[in-house]
Design an enzyme around this catalytic site. Structure first.
Site, PDB file in Angstrom:
ATOM      1  N   LEU A 155      -7.266  12.791   0.550  1.00 54.22           N
ATOM      2  CA  LEU A 155      -7.472  12.587  -0.893  1.00 54.22           C
ATOM      3  C   LEU A 155      -8.966  12.404  -1.185  1.00 54.22           C
ATOM      4  O   LEU A 155      -9.522  13.036  -2.098  1.00 54.22           O
ATOM      5  CB  LEU A 155      -6.694  11.359  -1.369  1.00 54.22           C
ATOM      6  CG  LEU A 155      -5.166  11.522  -1.398  1.00 54.22           C
ATOM      7  CD1 LEU A 155      -4.476  10.179  -1.629  1.00 54.22           C
ATOM      8  CD2 LEU A 155      -4.748  12.520  -2.481  1.00 54.22           C
ATOM      9  N   CYS A 164      -9.814   1.042  -0.418  1.00 51.29           N
ATOM     10  CA  CYS A 164      -9.264   1.706   0.776  1.00 51.29           C
ATOM     11  C   CYS A 164      -9.932   3.000   1.229  1.00 51.29           C
ATOM     12  O   CYS A 164     -10.046   3.228   2.433  1.00 51.29           O
ATOM     13  CB  CYS A 164      -7.783   1.937   0.577  1.00 51.29           C
ATOM     14  SG  CYS A 164      -6.889   0.371   0.524  1.00 51.29           S
TER      15      CYS A 164
HETATM   16  P1  NAD Z   1      -5.481  -8.126  -0.798  1.00 55.52           P
HETATM   17  O1  NAD Z   1      -6.745  -8.633  -0.278  1.00 55.52           O
HETATM   18  O2  NAD Z   1      -5.274  -7.953  -2.270  1.00 55.52           O
HETATM   19  O3  NAD Z   1      -4.283  -9.072  -0.298  1.00 55.52           O
HETATM   20  C1  NAD Z   1      -4.165  -9.556   1.002  1.00 55.52           C
HETATM   21  C2  NAD Z   1      -3.612 -10.977   0.941  1.00 55.52           C
HETATM   22  O4  NAD Z   1      -3.342 -11.402   2.272  1.00 55.52           O
HETATM   23  C3  NAD Z   1      -4.595 -11.997   0.352  1.00 55.52           C
HETATM   24  O5  NAD Z   1      -3.993 -12.647  -0.757  1.00 55.52           O
HETATM   25  C4  NAD Z   1      -4.865 -12.950   1.511  1.00 55.52           C
HETATM   26  O6  NAD Z   1      -5.048 -14.292   1.092  1.00 55.52           O
HETATM   27  C5  NAD Z   1      -3.615 -12.797   2.338  1.00 55.52           C
HETATM   28  N1  NAD Z   1      -3.763 -13.188   3.733  1.00 55.52           N
HETATM   29  C6  NAD Z   1      -4.765 -12.897   4.593  1.00 55.52           C
HETATM   30  N2  NAD Z   1      -4.532 -13.437   5.796  1.00 55.52           N
HETATM   31  C7  NAD Z   1      -3.349 -14.094   5.704  1.00 55.52           C
HETATM   32  C8  NAD Z   1      -2.565 -14.838   6.623  1.00 55.52           C
HETATM   33  N3  NAD Z   1      -2.958 -15.007   7.894  1.00 55.52           N
HETATM   34  N4  NAD Z   1      -1.410 -15.386   6.184  1.00 55.52           N
HETATM   35  C9  NAD Z   1      -1.014 -15.218   4.901  1.00 55.52           C
HETATM   36  N5  NAD Z   1      -1.691 -14.511   3.992  1.00 55.52           N
HETATM   37  C10 NAD Z   1      -2.851 -13.950   4.388  1.00 55.52           C
HETATM   38  O7  NAD Z   1      -5.204  -6.750  -0.054  1.00 55.52           O
HETATM   39  P2  NAD Z   1      -4.321  -5.506  -0.578  1.00 55.52           P
HETATM   40  O8  NAD Z   1      -5.124  -4.656  -1.504  1.00 55.52           O
HETATM   41  O9  NAD Z   1      -2.985  -5.993  -0.999  1.00 55.52           O
HETATM   42  O10 NAD Z   1      -4.186  -4.675   0.769  1.00 55.52           O
HETATM   43  C11 NAD Z   1      -3.361  -5.101   1.813  1.00 55.52           C
HETATM   44  C12 NAD Z   1      -3.187  -3.962   2.796  1.00 55.52           C
HETATM   45  O11 NAD Z   1      -2.544  -2.863   2.157  1.00 55.52           O
HETATM   46  C13 NAD Z   1      -4.497  -3.415   3.343  1.00 55.52           C
HETATM   47  O12 NAD Z   1      -4.300  -3.056   4.684  1.00 55.52           O
HETATM   48  C14 NAD Z   1      -4.730  -2.169   2.514  1.00 55.52           C
HETATM   49  O13 NAD Z   1      -5.473  -1.203   3.209  1.00 55.52           O
HETATM   50  C15 NAD Z   1      -3.327  -1.671   2.292  1.00 55.52           C
HETATM   51  N6  NAD Z   1      -3.139  -0.863   1.062  1.00 55.52           N
HETATM   52  C16 NAD Z   1      -3.711  -1.269  -0.109  1.00 55.52           C
HETATM   53  C17 NAD Z   1      -3.469  -0.534  -1.267  1.00 55.52           C
HETATM   54  C18 NAD Z   1      -4.067  -0.937  -2.595  1.00 55.52           C
HETATM   55  O14 NAD Z   1      -3.925  -0.206  -3.536  1.00 55.52           O
HETATM   56  N7  NAD Z   1      -4.730  -2.062  -2.717  1.00 55.52           N
HETATM   57  C19 NAD Z   1      -2.629   0.583  -1.224  1.00 55.52           C
HETATM   58  C20 NAD Z   1      -2.057   0.952  -0.009  1.00 55.52           C
HETATM   59  C21 NAD Z   1      -2.322   0.203   1.135  1.00 55.52           C
HETATM   60  C1  UGA Z   2      -5.612   5.418  -3.152  1.00 51.39           C
HETATM   61  C2  UGA Z   2      -4.536   6.467  -2.871  1.00 51.39           C
HETATM   62  O1  UGA Z   2      -4.423   7.334  -4.003  1.00 51.39           O
HETATM   63  C3  UGA Z   2      -3.199   5.801  -2.601  1.00 51.39           C
HETATM   64  O2  UGA Z   2      -2.244   6.790  -2.238  1.00 51.39           O
HETATM   65  C4  UGA Z   2      -3.358   4.804  -1.459  1.00 51.39           C
HETATM   66  O3  UGA Z   2      -2.134   4.139  -1.217  1.00 51.39           O
HETATM   67  C5  UGA Z   2      -4.424   3.800  -1.814  1.00 51.39           C
HETATM   68  O4  UGA Z   2      -5.677   4.506  -2.070  1.00 51.39           O
HETATM   69  C6  UGA Z   2      -4.724   2.838  -0.708  1.00 51.39           C
HETATM   70  O5  UGA Z   2      -4.439   3.090   0.450  1.00 51.39           O
HETATM   71  O6  UGA Z   2      -5.295   1.817  -1.089  1.00 51.39           O
HETATM   72  P1  UGA Z   2      -6.322   3.964  -5.244  1.00 51.39           P
HETATM   73  O7  UGA Z   2      -7.549   3.745  -4.443  1.00 51.39           O
HETATM   74  O8  UGA Z   2      -5.628   2.792  -5.804  1.00 51.39           O
HETATM   75  O9  UGA Z   2      -5.252   4.746  -4.346  1.00 51.39           O
HETATM   76  O10 UGA Z   2      -6.642   4.927  -6.471  1.00 51.39           O
HETATM   77  P2  UGA Z   2      -6.899   6.520  -6.607  1.00 51.39           P
HETATM   78  O11 UGA Z   2      -6.180   7.000  -7.790  1.00 51.39           O
HETATM   79  O12 UGA Z   2      -6.653   7.225  -5.340  1.00 51.39           O
HETATM   80  O13 UGA Z   2      -8.454   6.564  -6.945  1.00 51.39           O
HETATM   81  C7  UGA Z   2      -9.423   6.243  -5.976  1.00 51.39           C
HETATM   82  C8  UGA Z   2     -10.794   6.607  -6.485  1.00 51.39           C
HETATM   83  O14 UGA Z   2     -10.957   8.016  -6.547  1.00 51.39           O
HETATM   84  C9  UGA Z   2     -11.104   6.086  -7.893  1.00 51.39           C
HETATM   85  O15 UGA Z   2     -12.408   5.570  -7.925  1.00 51.39           O
HETATM   86  C10 UGA Z   2     -10.993   7.319  -8.765  1.00 51.39           C
HETATM   87  O16 UGA Z   2     -11.796   7.251  -9.914  1.00 51.39           O
HETATM   88  C11 UGA Z   2     -11.476   8.385  -7.807  1.00 51.39           C
HETATM   89  N1  UGA Z   2     -10.995   9.746  -8.146  1.00 51.39           N
HETATM   90  C12 UGA Z   2      -9.673  10.041  -8.066  1.00 51.39           C
HETATM   91  C13 UGA Z   2     -11.906  10.719  -8.514  1.00 51.39           C
HETATM   92  O17 UGA Z   2     -13.133  10.468  -8.579  1.00 51.39           O
HETATM   93  N2  UGA Z   2     -11.449  11.977  -8.785  1.00 51.39           N
HETATM   94  C14 UGA Z   2     -10.143  12.310  -8.718  1.00 51.39           C
HETATM   95  O18 UGA Z   2      -9.790  13.476  -8.969  1.00 51.39           O
HETATM   96  C15 UGA Z   2      -9.233  11.302  -8.334  1.00 51.39           C
END
Ligand code: NAD
Ligand code: UGA
Length: 461
Positions: free
Chosen positions: A229, A278
């Site tokens: 992506l 991410c």
């Molecule tokens: P985040 O930082 O928002 O949340 C993580 C939480 O885990 C925090 O609230 C923290 O206090 C807690 N934590 C840390 N260590 C802990 C422990 N030992 N016990 C209990 N709680 C604990 O992170 P997030 O954005 O939710 O991301 C979590 C995972 O999911 C990451 O690996 C990320 O790469 C993945 N992910 C994130 C997204 C997204 O959109 N944010 C999408 C897909 C995957």
């Molecule tokens: C991204 C992936 O889309 C999710 O599938 C994944 O689960 C997630 O990362 C993750 O692992 O955290 P997210 O980062 O929440 O999701 O948002 P996106 O919509 O992917 O946008 C990411 C960045 O790319 C933004 O800054 C957005 O503005 C930028 N973007 C997106 C562009 O500049 N151009 C595009 O065409 C699309």
């Protein structure tokens, strides 16, 4: 409903952007499962239990309110919940390491390891442990070694079930996912655990959308999905630079290329670069893995995706600088949008952070506005307050400014009264549309000098 009436007890460790929303959806879709989200942060848990959730995600609040206190609970009582769990989702953060070996690219696994040790110490019966956090390939092996160490006779079956939701569209992504990926060991207990997890998703996801693979393919597929992506964004952004040099139009090129069904139209929007917690972290993770396995050309290939992203942000700042007569010192710049994308208050790795700091270095004064991200923006720009102002009203943010830089495509920015804004600004007034959101011709007719991304500038002579 007493606990005995629940068919299974799910515990999610980590109440963040992924843990909170994913468990809310499971609790909504599976009323016969008890879902408890635990976290070490009392503040986060208190917020989940309040009317002001710790994250902004459209559609989340009402779904939380529907099930909270019925089959969805938030608590810091981690050990007791682990002891009672049948299935534990690990949703803790996995940031890029900032210290020691692999600093700047490897994943900091300390939160995952802490969680594994806590599960090992407190589990009282056989438990399925689901990796939902994004992890390096073969992380399940390390997790298994920790969980089965010592003399706890409990059996842990580890599954990989990465999350693919994107912020801002998280609810839709989770309720109607493109696919649910489950990686497991091909053993009787591995297959049984996989079937247990599938049972949960089958409450609302059609069977054909459930994909099963081995553990390592699942872990790797998550990294590769994000890398692909992000690579599309860097590809189109690299072409936007050629467009600016040649008067080709990036939106026309993007449309023409995307119409090929083999390429597809999505994720080809040029802009100021990708942000979010991410993309950068997961590509760096992939690069680190490639280097670990001595696959240097592969590492270099993926590293370029990040280099182009950095280049795009730099190009944007340089364009502002050169258009404003090569000096920004003492000039006021209104930044429209600070979140890394619209419909979220999340600013992690937002291009706005980097761009703000660069503009600040040029001694500009910044007026930052955003519908939801100002609290996070204030944290990100701590120490810069002498020349950074946070202003909720975009009209006020633009007052007396020499230029506007639009960094997040919040739809409300498309319908502002730009005549009123123009009238309140210093002249000549400049607008840099970093997301190609606005009506450029209209802005030009009002009197702005307009700089879209990947399109010819519209300048008054
Ligand atoms: P985040 O930082 O928002 O949340 C993580 C939480 O885990 C925090 O609230 C923290 O206090 C807690 N934590 C840390 N260590 C802990 C422990 N030992 N016990 C209990 N709680 C604990 O992170 P997030 O954005 O939710 O991301 C979590 C995972 O999911 C990451 O690996 C990320 O790469 C993945 N992910 C994130 C997204 C997204 O959109 N944010 C999408 C897909 C995957
Ligand atoms: C991204 C992936 O889309 C999710 O599938 C994944 O689960 C997630 O990362 C993750 O692992 O955290 P997210 O980062 O929440 O999701 O948002 P996106 O919509 O992917 O946008 C990411 C960045 O790319 C933004 O800054 C957005 O503005 C930028 N973007 C997106 C562009 O500049 N151009 C595009 O065409 C699309």
């Amino acid at each position: 409903m007493g606990d005995s009436q629940f068919v299974k007890k799910i515990v999610c460790v980590g109440a963040g952007y992924v843990g909170g929303p994913t468990m809310t959806i499971i609790a909504n879709k599976c009323p016969n499962y008890k879902v408890t989200v635990v976290d070490i942060s009392q503040d986060r848990i208190d917020a989940w239990n309040s009317d002001e959730l710790p994250i902004f995600e459209p559609g989340l609040q009402e779904r939380v309110e529907k099930v909270r206190g019925k089959n969805l609970f938030f608590t810091t009582d981690i050990d007791a919940q682990i002891a009672d769990a049948d299935i534990i989702f690990v949703c803790v953060n996995t940031p890029t390491k900032t210290f020691g070996e692999g600093a700047g690219s490897a994943v900091d696994l300390q939160y995952v390891e802490m969680t594994a040790r806590r599960i090992k110490e407190n589990a009282t019966s056989d438990t399925i442990v689901v990796e939902k956090s994004t992890l390096p390939v073969r992380a399940a092996q390390a997790l298994g070694t920790i969980l089965h160490s010592g003399n706890n006779s409990v059996h842990f079956e580890i599954l990989s079930n990465p999350e693919f939701m994107a912020e801002g569209t998280g609810i839709q992504d989770m309720e109607f996912p493109d696919r649910i990926l489950i990686g497991s060991q091909d053993t009787p207990s591995g297959n049984a655990a996989r079937d247990e997890l599938m049972k949960i998703y089958l409450h609302w996801v059609p069977k054909e959308k459930l994909i099963t693979t081995n553990l390592w393919s699942s872990e790797l597929s998550k990294l590769v999905s994000n890398a692909f992506l992000a690579q599309r964004i860097s590809s189109i952004n690299s072409i936007s630079a050629i467009c600016e040099a040649t008067e080709a139009d990036i939106e026309e090129v993007s449309m023409a290329v995307g119409k090929d069904s083999r390429v597809g139209e999505k994720f080809l929007r040029a802009g100021v670069g990708f942000g979010g917690s991410c993309f950068r972290k997961d590509i760096l993770n992939l690069v680190y893995l490639c280097e670990h396995y001595q696959l240097h050309p592969v590492a270099e290939f993926w590293r370029q995706v990040i280099s182009i992203n950095d280049y795009q942000m730099d190009r944007f700042v340089k364009r502002i600088l050169s258009s404003l007569f090569n000096t920004l010192a003492g000039k006021k710049i209104a930044l429209f949008g600070f979140a890394f994308k619209p419909d979220t208050g999340d600013t992690r790795d937002s291009p706005a952070i980097y761009i703000s700091k660069k503009l600040y270095e040029e001694q500009a004064e910044l007026n930052i506005t955003d519908p939801h991200a100002i609290p996070n923006a204030k944290r990100d720009l701590q120490g810069f307050e002498d020349r950074v102002n946070f202003i909720e009203d975009p009209y006020k943010a633009a007052e007396g400014a020499h230029c506007i830089a639009l960094l997040t495509e919040w739809k409300e920015y498309a319908s502002l009264d730009y005549q009123k804004i123009y009238d309140s600004m210093e002249k000549p007034a400049f607008i840099f549309d970093g997301r190609n959101l606005l009506d450029h011709k209209k802005l030009y007719d009002i009197g702005f000098n307009v700089y879209p991304v990947g399109k010819p500038a519209l300048e008054h002579s």
